[in-house]
Design an enzyme around this catalytic site. Structure first.
Site, PDB file in Angstrom:
ATOM      1  N   ASP A  64     -11.726  -0.847   2.960  1.00  0.00           N
ATOM      2  CA  ASP A  64     -12.160   0.366   4.231  1.00  0.00           C
ATOM      3  C   ASP A  64     -13.183   0.930   3.877  1.00  0.00           C
ATOM      4  OD1 ASP A  64     -10.729   1.165   7.175  1.00  0.00           O
ATOM      5  OD2 ASP A  64     -11.184   2.929   6.709  1.00  0.00           O
ATOM      6  N   HIS A  90       2.337   3.217  -4.252  1.00  0.00           N
ATOM      7  CA  HIS A  90       1.330   1.812  -4.233  1.00  0.00           C
ATOM      8  C   HIS A  90       1.043   1.679  -5.576  1.00  0.00           C
ATOM      9  CE1 HIS A  90      -1.681  -1.001  -3.989  1.00  0.00           C
ATOM     10  NE2 HIS A  90      -1.006  -1.863  -2.720  1.00  0.00           N
ATOM     11  N   GLY A 134      -6.531  -2.439  -2.264  1.00  0.00           N
ATOM     12  CA  GLY A 134      -7.820  -3.432  -2.194  1.00  0.00           C
ATOM     13  C   GLY A 134      -8.355  -3.433  -0.434  1.00  0.00           C
ATOM     14  N   CYS A 135      -7.723  -2.919   0.386  1.00  0.00           N
ATOM     15  CA  CYS A 135      -7.914  -2.286   1.942  1.00  0.00           C
ATOM     16  C   CYS A 135      -7.870  -0.831   2.165  1.00  0.00           C
ATOM     17  CB  CYS A 135      -6.475  -2.349   2.385  1.00  0.00           C
ATOM     18  SG  CYS A 135      -5.241  -1.572   2.588  1.00  0.00           S
ATOM     19  N   VAL A 164      -1.643   1.537  -8.214  1.00  0.00           N
ATOM     20  CA  VAL A 164      -3.383   0.979  -7.979  1.00  0.00           C
ATOM     21  C   VAL A 164      -3.522   1.367  -6.857  1.00  0.00           C
ATOM     22  CG1 VAL A 164      -3.188  -1.310  -9.472  1.00  0.00           C
ATOM     23  CG2 VAL A 164      -2.875  -1.521  -7.529  1.00  0.00           C
TER      24      VAL A 164
END
Length: 167
Positions: free
Chosen positions: A85, A71, A80-81, A77
């Site tokens: 979480d 990713h 964002g998820c 990076v």
């Protein structure tokens, strides 16, 4: 119930991931690699932005974390998820820490705003969650606002994080 402390080491957090901290059928964190923080630096039932409690945690970043190679290849990076979480994980931990029974599940979040990134060059991610409300009815519901910081700079915020404990 486990002793209610104001901070937790990585080893102590892992006991929560194994279901040992709050007992069978109660709040439980995921285990690595899905556990998205290394330690809880401060937790309190009072104080915070709304005076209803808060939790703070951090995560040391290193270049060989599992998500960087995929990713994205050539532009790594942290998704964002995964930061979101982590905020849900900490919200659920807080409910278990309060002594509330049940298994935790993320329910929803309101607005999420991204203003930066966590890259392999980042040294430390800090999570800050301030509770707005804890509802204790047929289910226990925590509602909070959170932010994720990379080396001290806010990289995203989440409003109205909702986590519930189900019997």
């Amino acid at each position: 119930m486990a002793e209610q402390k104001s901070s937790y080491t990585h080893e102590e957090i892992l006991t929560c991931g194994r279901g040992e901290m709050f007992g069978p059928g109660n709040a439980q964190l995921p285990l690595p690699p899905m556990l998205m923080f290394d330690r809880i630096t401060d937790i309190s039932e009072t104080g915070g932005e709304n005076g209803k409690g808060y939790i703070r945690a951090d995560f040391k970043i290193h270049k060989d974390l599992w998500f960087f190679p995929c990713h994205f290849e050539g532009d790594p990076v942290m998704p964002g998820c995964l930061g979101l979480d982590a905020l849900w994980q900490l919200t659920g931990f807080y409910l278990g820490w309060l002594g509330e029974p049940g298994k935790g599940r993320a329910i929803s979040t309101g607005e999420v705003k991204f203003t930066g990134m966590v890259t392999p060059e980042t040294k430390l991610v800090e999570y800050e969650i301030d509770f707005k409300r804890v509802m204790r009815g047929r289910l226990v519901l925590g509602i909070a606002n959170g932010q994720v910081k990379a080396d001290g700079e806010t990289v995203f915020t989440a409003q109205d994080l909702r986590v519930a404990l189900f019997q």
